[in-house]
Every structure is written in C-alpha cells, then in structure tokens.
Design an enzyme around this catalytic site. Structure first.
Site, short mmCIF file in Angstrom:
data_model
loop_
_atom_site.label_atom_id
_atom_site.label_comp_id
_atom_site.label_asym_id
_atom_site.label_seq_id
_atom_site.Cartn_x
_atom_site.Cartn_y
_atom_site.Cartn_z
N LYS A 198 12.86 -64.92 23.38
CA LYS A 198 12.43 -63.83 22.49
C LYS A 198 12.92 -62.48 23.01
O LYS A 198 13.12 -61.55 22.23
CB LYS A 198 10.91 -63.81 22.36
CG LYS A 198 10.34 -64.92 21.50
CD LYS A 198 10.47 -64.63 20.00
CE LYS A 198 10.07 -65.83 19.17
NZ LYS A 198 10.58 -65.76 17.79
N GLU A 231 9.99 -68.19 4.02
CA GLU A 231 10.69 -69.44 4.29
C GLU A 231 10.33 -70.48 3.24
O GLU A 231 11.17 -71.28 2.82
CB GLU A 231 10.33 -69.93 5.70
CG GLU A 231 11.39 -70.79 6.32
CD GLU A 231 11.21 -70.94 7.83
OE1 GLU A 231 10.28 -70.33 8.40
OE2 GLU A 231 12.03 -71.65 8.43
N CYS A 261 5.95 -73.97 21.04
CA CYS A 261 5.67 -72.77 21.84
C CYS A 261 4.57 -72.97 22.87
O CYS A 261 4.51 -72.24 23.85
CB CYS A 261 5.28 -71.62 20.93
SG CYS A 261 6.46 -71.37 19.59
N GLU A 280 21.41 -56.98 14.99
CA GLU A 280 21.00 -56.97 13.58
C GLU A 280 19.49 -56.80 13.41
O GLU A 280 19.02 -56.66 12.29
CB GLU A 280 21.48 -58.25 12.86
CG GLU A 280 21.02 -59.56 13.43
CD GLU A 280 21.93 -60.12 14.52
OE1 GLU A 280 22.54 -59.31 15.26
OE2 GLU A 280 22.02 -61.35 14.65
N SER A 292 17.37 -71.40 7.91
CA SER A 292 16.68 -70.46 7.03
C SER A 292 17.10 -69.04 7.39
O SER A 292 17.22 -68.70 8.57
CB SER A 292 15.17 -70.61 7.22
OG SER A 292 14.50 -69.50 6.66
N GLU A 314 12.14 -69.63 0.13
CA GLU A 314 13.55 -70.00 0.31
C GLU A 314 13.73 -71.51 0.12
O GLU A 314 14.68 -71.95 -0.54
CB GLU A 314 14.02 -69.58 1.71
CG GLU A 314 15.50 -69.83 1.95
CD GLU A 314 15.94 -69.53 3.38
OE1 GLU A 314 15.14 -69.02 4.18
OE2 GLU A 314 17.12 -69.82 3.68
N GLU A 353 16.24 -62.19 21.64
CA GLU A 353 16.20 -62.05 20.19
C GLU A 353 15.92 -60.59 19.80
O GLU A 353 16.55 -60.05 18.88
CB GLU A 353 15.10 -62.95 19.59
CG GLU A 353 15.03 -62.89 18.07
CD GLU A 353 13.86 -63.69 17.51
OE1 GLU A 353 14.07 -64.48 16.59
OE2 GLU A 353 12.71 -63.50 17.98
N CYS A 400 12.55 -69.99 13.59
CA CYS A 400 11.56 -69.21 14.35
C CYS A 400 11.83 -69.21 15.84
O CYS A 400 11.43 -68.31 16.55
CB CYS A 400 10.17 -69.80 14.18
SG CYS A 400 9.73 -70.16 12.51
#
Lengths: 162, 574
Positions: free
Chosen positions: B359, B280, B504, B367, B320, B283, B362, B300
């Site tokens: 999560k 990141e 978190c 993908e 990102s 990037e 996710e 994230c």
C-alpha cells in the site's frame, strides 16, 4: 524462433548460438549447470543477458540461477582476460616467496588478484595448490606451467602472452 | 492415517507417520527452539537450533527435518542438547550487529528471544561482522543483510507461497547472502512489495519502511488537518502488536488511540470498501450486461496489482478499473470531505493504516492524484501504528471504546469483511444480487465463498443468472489462475485475488508472528465484526447513499469515473 520471441528478452537475437545450444536442455531437470558451462564456453563469461535467456528458456527463476553461478567458482559474471594467470598460494609456494610473485604481477598489470585488465589481456587469480610444489613458487598461464619463479622472471614471462 | 508412537522426554506421543520429530515434540507439549523452521513453509534444517538427542543416533539431528519412527526415544532437554543449541546461537550472534536496543524488531525478534531463552549472557565469539549496504530504494521494504541469519524463510515464502522467486542464496561460506538476482535492490526486480518476506523474517533483515516520524511530524504541525483511515483487517490484528491475544477485534480502542495520538478525524477504510463495492459491482453488472471482458478481477490488493502489471500485463483488461478502498478514500477525502468540512485540501494530510507494505507503493503511484494532490500522503502498517501507540505511552488495553467520525467512518459489515479472503466477493454478491434482482436477499452470508483455502470457487444464483466466482489468495495461486485465464480456461464472471495468504488478515504489514491459528483467529474476528454490524450491505450505507445523492451522482458516472477509477499499466523494472 517462436520460443525466443515469446521470451522476455525478446528482440533481435545476438544470442543465437546460445539458443541453439539450449535446445537440448529444455524441459529436462538437472540441466542448469551443463547449460551454464556451455554458455560460458561460448561467451567466455556469463552476462546478465545470457543468464536471463537461460532463465527464460529453462524456466528456472533468475534468482536461483544467480545463486548457482555465484556458488561455483568455475562461473564468471564478468568478462575474463584472454590469458588466465593462476598464481599458486599454496603452502610450498608461500614459503618460497609466492606472495612476491603475485605482487610483481599485480604491480606490472595494475590490477589486483581476482581482476581483469581493462584491455582484457589478463585475468589474475590465486589458487591454493596446483600440485607442482617441487617447482615452487609456481604459476600457470592458461595451460602452461611456469616454475622456480622470481619477480623479475615473471615480468618477462608475461610479455610472451598477448 | 498411519500413525507412529514415540517417546519424547519419557512421555508417549502418537503422531502421523509423516510428522517430523519437531512436530511430535510440539504434540507432546514441548517447545523446541528454532529459527529457520516455519510451520507453513517446507522444513530445511538450516539453522540447527532445533537439535535433539535420539537414542541410537550418533549426532544431534535437526528435529525439524528428522522423520519420526515407531518406538523412537527422543530427549530434548539434556546437557548435550542445550550446549549444542547455545553454541549454534552464539555462532549466529558472532557476526550479528550489536544494536538490539535501537533495532526495529527490538522485543519482537526471534533471535533475541532465543538468545535470551537459551541463557546466553556473554559474547563468546567476537566474530568478523558482515558489511552490506541497506536496500532502501523502494517505498515499502528495507533490507538489512547485516542482520540476516541466513535462515532462508524469505526465500521459501517468496518461492513456495508467492511463486515470485525474488530471493535466493548467493555466494558461499562467510560471504553467503540472501539476495535478489545480481544483488539488485527490490526496486530493480519484479518484487510485488507484498511483504510476506518481512512477515516471516525472524530478525530485522527485512522490515517495513518506517514512516512513523513523518506522521508524528504531520500531527504536530498546527497548520495541517490530519485525518486517518484504518483498513478492515487492522482492527483484528493491532491488539497483537500491543500484547493482546490474537483474534480480538479492538475497533473501539483503536479509534480511541488514534484520537489520543492527535489525528483530527478518525475515519474508516470500511467506508470506502462500501464505495468500492458500489463501483466494482456496477462495473461487473456492466461487463456482464454488455459483453465486456470477463472474468472481472478485483484490484484491491496492490501486491496483486503489481504482480499482474509485472508478470501478466496482457491480462490487465480483466482487472477492475475501480481503485482500491485506500485510494478511493484518499480521492474522496481531499475533494468531497474537504468541501463539506470547508477545509482547503492542501492543508489536509491523509494517513492510512494498512495491513500491507505494498500500500505504501500504491499511494505514491503517479496516477493516484485525482484530487489534485497526492490522495493518500502516508501509509502506516499495523506494526507501525502499534509502535506509535507504544511511543505515545497509551495504555491501549485500558482505553474505552470510541466511535469513528462521520461521515467517512460510517460503514457496513460488507466493508469490514474485505479484510479476509473471500470478503470482497461476498460483499459484492450481497450488493450485486440485490441490485440485479431488485429483491432483498434472504440470507446474506455466502458461506460458499468463505474459508482459507488458497483457491475456492462457487456458483451463486442471482435471479436467472448463475454467477460463477473464484476466490484466490497467495500469488502462487494467482499465477495458476492467470495461466488458466490466459488459456481461456477460467469461465468465471468474477475473481477475487489477494496477494497474501488468507487475504489482508495476514498481510505483509500485520503483526508478527503469523501462523495458521493466528490467521484463523483474525478471520473469525472479521466475520464477528460483520455479524455485529447494524448494516451489512454496502448499498445500505447511509453515508454512501448521501455521497452519491448529493455529490457523486451515479456509480460509474462521470465524477465517479474521474475520482474512483484508474488505469493499470504494464510495469518493467531493472
């Protein structure tokens, strides 16, 4: 039309009449219920598409609109019949055989109270009292009051409403 | 600040004039039982459990919504008050399922605790029970309306805190429910699966989907090599699920407990947090140097990613392309680690422990299979890990501390601060500053980006470049920021966005309850872990260096691009 194109419901506009009606409610607080009433007057009931358009236009979360619509008995989420039957279930009608009247209607139309016939001819509802206890058992169809009913009589009355 | 003085149970107390009677009681050291009240949400006075007697007031007012006044005399412990509270709770129990012993919230249920505290020993009102189907068609959350006591906390959390507005009260009287629009399942509405509703729910009406049985089954399968990764914030909250006090970092005991549960390797998401910073950060440098889309926004937090995909898809180019640490870890464990350890990736079961319900969703994104397999097989929340440790009979507090396994358990302080709002930003700054200037940082603690406010901004001088950053937490604040980005009013280089308040540390999968004090304690513990770390900059992590040198090549290189980056896309539901 820029507002409706921006709207998440997008696309061609079968809701044009609604969009025109909603213009005057935009940006004001406390306009949800009048907007819902007007929308229901146009379409007869409040479909998901209509409510989503109201949510977009008035910038009110759809969940809250759903809450309001399900709270008030005046709002309907499903299509309603051309003729609304209101069978009185009040005390006077009850003691004079209101239950049998309701059953005769349900049997004749093949749907229970609260439901609409598949041809959209009738919606059956029960009400607690319509203030015509002297005529018990009583029902209303649209704006007509029918009193001193018998199960046989009721079936004949239904024939008059197409 | 204007204050008033009042008497609570004969004791004088001075509180701000804007306080409620409940808050005044708390200040006087008196606990008022309550269900719909939540210290971080608007008081609603719905449940009536918090009633008190106030001299000169005829009825028993709900203390959470009753304002204090000068000279007010409050009594909280009269026969009348106790009887009223008891009746209120008895009426709630009248249509509540009698399945405490097999309920997911057994022993951690506010209704159960209050019923016990108020001394309810019989079911006086055998009421009609509600009948509703379970809403379990999504990977993250399970809604059981039969256990809903209509306190409305989830409605307020989703509306006031997250600005997502999924829930509302619907219908009326006995038929009243708390539901998404049109009584649809959460998979049919723009729910981000952040789980804040499950975090504030006093009962088991909204809980995380429980995957513990699947993980136990994988561990018991001798043909499987089961590895586990633990997110940064789990170590500062897990103790609470096992009877310890908030703010204790239990890293060592957690590792020991995971080994005793039978995981073959105990690794750390902090490792892949360091890896995330490498990617990141690279990037961000690339975007700044090549005139790419700015501000770059972190990716994230999967609740946040769902939010932008559902509600602001036009702004996805800002996100990102780096995968989250969980998913980077998953992609690397079934490729690099499998190769290194000589294990066929099809025999690896990759489990993560996360503070997060989103999560779970996710991990099953189509993908997220760049290893050729589902990169992360099972996601457990901190709460679920707590239950597994209990089920296995492990005496957690007495465990000796153990170390993570190498190489994917090696990490830095920059990795661990991912667990708090501002942490990803600080970790990125530590690395980006050194990479861009080629000079070692003097002070690596960027106090300007720390805190718990839902929106913070800072300008950090990196060489000649003043880097403008913003840190956002809660989705309500994310919405404000997205509106600014859309209007071109957010001239930042880099924005960190976390879906949950505080990041978190109070994610939707963390132990309940969460309140401001607990959140602060968890955050302090995170920064303590960072301070205690030998290495504190991601690019100093020797295991990360080895990964790039021997296998991955360069950050944003071809292999890294394939395994560690992804594309986010607009979502539609319903």
């Amino acid at each position: 039309m820029s507002e409706t194109q921006k709207c998440c419901c997008g696309g061609k506009n079968p809701l044009e009449q609604l969009d025109q009606a909603l213009v005057k409610y935009k940006g004001d607080k406390g306009t949800l219920i009048p907007a819902l009433q007007e929308a229901q007057n146009i379409y007869g009931y409040l479909s998901k598409e209509v409510l989503e358009r109201i949510a977009c236009t008035l910038e009110i979360p759809i969940s809250q609109i759903y809450g309001v619509v399900t709270f008030y008995s005046q709002f309907h989420l499903n299509p309603r019949g051309r003729n609304i039957i209101r069978v009185c279930a009040g005390t006077a009608c009850h003691v004079r055989g209101g239950k049998a009247i309701l059953k005769a209607i349900e049997d004749k139309l093949g749907v229970p109270a609260g439901a609409t016939t598949s041809d959209l001819r009738f919606t059956i509802e029960t009400v607690a009292c319509i203030g015509a206890c002297g005529l018990a058992p009583v029902m209303m169809i649209n704006d007509d009051t029918h009193g001193r009913l018998t199960p046989e009589h009721v079936v004949e009355i239904l024939e008059r409403y197409k | 600040m204007e204050t008033v003085t009042l008497t609570v149970d004969g004791k004088q107390v001075t509180v701000p004039a804007s306080a409620s009677v409940l808050e005044a009681c708390k200040a006087a050291g008196i606990k008022i039982p309550s269900l719909c009240y939540h210290p971080e949400l608007r008081a609603e006075g719905a449940c009536r459990v918090c009633v008190v007697e106030i001299e000169g007031v005829r009825a028993l007012p709900a203390s959470c919504v009753y304002p204090v006044a000068e000279g007010m005399k409050v009594k909280t412990n009269t026969q009348r008050v106790r009887k009223a509270r008891k009746t209120v709770v008895e009426l709630l129990l009248a249509n509540h399922p009698d399945d405490c012993l097999s309920c997911q919230r057994n022993l951690n249920c506010e209704l159960q605790t209050i019923a016990s505290d108020l001394g309810i020993r019989e079911k006086r009102f055998p009421g009609e029970k509600k009948k509703h189907p379970l809403d379990a068609n999504n990977p993250s959350l399970v809604r059981d309306q039969e256990k809903c006591i209509l306190c409305g906390r989830c409605v307020r959390a989703c509306t006031e805190r997250q600005g997502v507005n999924i829930y509302s009260f619907a219908n009326r009287g006995f038929d009243t429910t708390v539901v998404p629009a049109f009584n649809q399942g959460l998979d049919q509405v723009p729910c981000t699966y952040c789980g804040q509703c499950s975090s504030v729910c006093p009962t088991a009406a909204i809980v995380e989907k429980d995957d513990t049985d699947l993980v136990f089954a994988a561990i018991n399968d001798p043909t499987k090599h089961v590895i586990v990764q633990t997110a940064p914030s789990v170590r500062v909250a897990l103790g609470e699920a096992l009877g310890m006090k908030p703010g204790e970092a239990v890293t060592g005991q957690m590792v020991a407990a995971l080994r005793r549960l039978g995981f073959d390797r105990v690794f750390d998401t902090d490792f892949s947090a360091d890896l995330t910073i490498m990617e990141e950060g690279a990037e961000l440098i690339h975007r700044i140097q090549t005139g790419g889309v700015l501000p770059q926004i972190t990716s994230c937090s999967p609740g946040w990613v769902n939010f932008i995909e559902l509600l602001y898809p036009d702004l996805l180019p800002h996100l990102s392309t780096a995968k989250s640490p969980q998913q980077m870890f998953g992609a690397v464990v079934k490729t690099y680690y499998a190769e290194k350890a000589g294990i066929d990736p099809k025999d690896i079961v990759s489990v993560s422990v996360m503070p997060c319900t989103a999560k779970k969703a996710e991990a099953i994104r189509p993908e997220m299979r760049d290893s050729g397999y589902q990169d992360v097989d099972y996601v457990l929340t901190t709460r679920e890990l707590g239950r597994m440790i209990r089920e296995a009979g492990i005496e957690f507090a007495q465990l000796p501390a153990e170390e993570f396994d190498a190489p994917m358990g090696i990490s830095t302080g920059a990795g661990v601060i991912f667990g708090s709002t501002g942490g990803v930003m600080e970790a990125a700054l530590r690395t980006v500053a050194e990479v861009l200037t080629g000079k070692e940082l003097g002070c690596i603690e960027f106090q300007a980006v720390r805190g718990l406010q839902t929106m913070r901004e800072a300008t950090v001088q990196v060489g000649d470049l003043p880097v403008k950053v913003a840190i956002v937490n809660t989705l309500k604040e994310a919405r404000n920021m997205m509106e600014r980005v859309r209007k071109g009013e957010a001239d930042y280089h880099f924005i960190e966005i976390m879906a949950c308040p505080g990041g978190c540390i109070s994610g939707g999968g963390q132990p309940v309850p969460v309140n401001p004090d607990i959140r602060k304690a968890r955050q302090a513990a995170i920064y303590e872990c960072d301070r205690d770390a030998v290495l504190r900059k991601s690019h100093d992590n020797p295991a990360i260096k080895e990964l790039y040198d021997t296998w991955l090549g360069k950050p944003m290189g071809e292999k890294a691009h394939h395994l560690l980056h992804t594309h986010y896309h607009p979502q539609t539901r319903g």
